[in-house]
Design an enzyme around this catalytic site. Sequence first.
Site, PDB file in Angstrom:
ATOM      1  N   HIS A 185      10.847  17.222   8.211  1.00  0.00           N
ATOM      2  CA  HIS A 185      11.524  16.033   7.702  1.00  0.00           C
ATOM      3  C   HIS A 185      11.323  14.818   8.608  1.00  0.00           C
ATOM      4  O   HIS A 185      11.356  13.678   8.144  1.00  0.00           O
ATOM      5  CB  HIS A 185      13.027  16.308   7.515  1.00  0.00           C
ATOM      6  CG  HIS A 185      13.793  16.506   8.791  1.00  0.00           C
ATOM      7  ND1 HIS A 185      13.809  17.702   9.466  1.00  0.00           N
ATOM      8  CD2 HIS A 185      14.551  15.647   9.516  1.00  0.00           C
ATOM      9  CE1 HIS A 185      14.568  17.586  10.555  1.00  0.00           C
ATOM     10  NE2 HIS A 185      15.027  16.348  10.596  1.00  0.00           N
ATOM     11  N   LEU A 224      -4.423  11.003  27.622  1.00  0.00           N
ATOM     12  CA  LEU A 224      -3.745   9.957  26.876  1.00  0.00           C
ATOM     13  C   LEU A 224      -4.151  10.022  25.406  1.00  0.00           C
ATOM     14  O   LEU A 224      -5.268  10.442  25.094  1.00  0.00           O
ATOM     15  CB  LEU A 224      -4.134   8.581  27.415  1.00  0.00           C
ATOM     16  CG  LEU A 224      -3.458   8.071  28.679  1.00  0.00           C
ATOM     17  CD1 LEU A 224      -4.092   6.752  29.073  1.00  0.00           C
ATOM     18  CD2 LEU A 224      -1.960   7.900  28.469  1.00  0.00           C
ATOM     19  N   PRO A 225      -3.284   9.584  24.498  1.00  0.00           N
ATOM     20  CA  PRO A 225      -3.698   9.475  23.101  1.00  0.00           C
ATOM     21  C   PRO A 225      -4.946   8.599  22.982  1.00  0.00           C
ATOM     22  O   PRO A 225      -5.014   7.526  23.586  1.00  0.00           O
ATOM     23  CB  PRO A 225      -2.489   8.813  22.426  1.00  0.00           C
ATOM     24  CG  PRO A 225      -1.324   9.194  23.276  1.00  0.00           C
ATOM     25  CD  PRO A 225      -1.853   9.218  24.679  1.00  0.00           C
ATOM     26  N   SER A 249     -14.693  12.243   9.678  1.00  0.00           N
ATOM     27  CA  SER A 249     -13.995  12.207   8.388  1.00  0.00           C
ATOM     28  C   SER A 249     -13.852  10.788   7.848  1.00  0.00           C
ATOM     29  O   SER A 249     -13.612  10.600   6.656  1.00  0.00           O
ATOM     30  CB  SER A 249     -12.609  12.850   8.518  1.00  0.00           C
ATOM     31  OG  SER A 249     -11.838  12.182   9.506  1.00  0.00           O
ATOM     32  N   HIS A 250     -13.993   9.780   8.721  1.00  0.00           N
ATOM     33  CA  HIS A 250     -13.889   8.380   8.298  1.00  0.00           C
ATOM     34  C   HIS A 250     -15.221   7.638   8.410  1.00  0.00           C
ATOM     35  O   HIS A 250     -15.258   6.424   8.267  1.00  0.00           O
ATOM     36  CB  HIS A 250     -12.846   7.638   9.144  1.00  0.00           C
ATOM     37  CG  HIS A 250     -11.429   8.024   8.835  1.00  0.00           C
ATOM     38  ND1 HIS A 250     -10.929   9.275   9.131  1.00  0.00           N
ATOM     39  CD2 HIS A 250     -10.414   7.337   8.265  1.00  0.00           C
ATOM     40  CE1 HIS A 250      -9.660   9.328   8.758  1.00  0.00           C
ATOM     41  NE2 HIS A 250      -9.322   8.170   8.237  1.00  0.00           N
ATOM     42  N   GLU A 278      -9.808  14.996   6.560  1.00  0.00           N
ATOM     43  CA  GLU A 278     -10.269  16.224   7.210  1.00  0.00           C
ATOM     44  C   GLU A 278     -10.304  17.376   6.198  1.00  0.00           C
ATOM     45  O   GLU A 278     -11.208  18.217   6.240  1.00  0.00           O
ATOM     46  CB  GLU A 278      -9.349  16.580   8.378  1.00  0.00           C
ATOM     47  CG  GLU A 278      -9.722  17.857   9.104  1.00  0.00           C
ATOM     48  CD  GLU A 278     -11.080  17.812   9.782  1.00  0.00           C
ATOM     49  OE1 GLU A 278     -11.701  18.889   9.944  1.00  0.00           O
ATOM     50  OE2 GLU A 278     -11.529  16.711  10.151  1.00  0.00           O
ATOM     51  N   THR A 303      -0.640  10.028   3.438  1.00  0.00           N
ATOM     52  CA  THR A 303      -0.676  10.462   4.836  1.00  0.00           C
ATOM     53  C   THR A 303      -0.125   9.381   5.750  1.00  0.00           C
ATOM     54  O   THR A 303       0.267   9.661   6.881  1.00  0.00           O
ATOM     55  CB  THR A 303      -2.112  10.820   5.258  1.00  0.00           C
ATOM     56  OG1 THR A 303      -2.987   9.747   4.899  1.00  0.00           O
ATOM     57  CG2 THR A 303      -2.584  12.081   4.549  1.00  0.00           C
TER      58      THR A 303
END
Length: 334
Positions: A229, A302-303, A46-47, A188, A159
């Site tokens: 929120h 992991l991220p 997407s990038h 995306e 975003t």
Amino acid sequence: MTELMMTLAAVEQLCLRALTAAGASEDNAGAVARSTMLAERDGIRSHGLLYVPIYAEHVRCGKVDGKARPGVSQPRAGAVVVDAATGFAHPAIDAGWNRLIAAARLNGIAAMTVFNSYNCGVLGHHAERIAEAGLLGLCTTHAPASIAPPGGRSPVIGTNPFALGVPDGAGGAALVLDQSASVVAKSEILLRAREGRQIEPGWAIDEHGAGTVDPAEALKGSMLPAGGHKGFGVGLLVEILASCLAGAVLSKDASPYSGTSGGPPRTGQCFVAFDTAAFSTGFSHQVASLVNAIVGQGDVRLPGSGRQVARRRTEREGVRVDADLVGRIEAFCH
């Protein structure tokens, strides 16, 4: 959809050719081309090349000044300020980068803001770059408004992702966290709209406030914040740093990153770098212990680990690219 296999070098070269043919300088196009290649390398389609026709179109119509020369100043010892001059974000970030790193090492902490800017690509790559310099990096960028406050319908913030790059003490990154305030990146949804695929329930609402799985209706409405929120609050944090602190326009006043209307977006970024040795002698040990506590729990990632898997694969095999997309990019090269 017909796909082609391309090497990473070919991806970078295709982007460079398209942007220079559209009117960007070699240096500016080169910075964007490298970012595009890195996105494809890490499987973040997407990038990647998907954005190149938009970049080239924006250079041609003047939404981005392809020949912009960023201006860098350092009003305080730990403050670096970059005016992107309505050009691409990547060369503007590069222009102030060495000052940011040097200031962080000298002072223990430093920040760099960028204004009159544009889409900066994969934010996590900038955070990873700080980590590779041996520093702890916190990066933020805002974007044209696409998220309404919970209970509302009119988008106010973008975003608005943030990224954290954590050094491993050996010249690399122990982990890279990169996430947006929305449930999913807007790119995306743009990708799915182009490919004619539905989006997932809970990603967005239409202009009337109703949930939708139609990407075209989502783009006319509002994306939903991750965690309600709380996600909107994260987006506000990013807005304050990347827009208000940087002196960029607010997300609600920025022109879209897609289409040719509205003039330059004039968005902003904020990067904070910490020299961990100025604060703690046990940082690397603590990080290693934390990482082990996460990955030691079975099938837990992991991220950013998914990007690492994609990176190893594409560096070995190349990347699959939509042939029609390559054709659209090639059209800018003539």
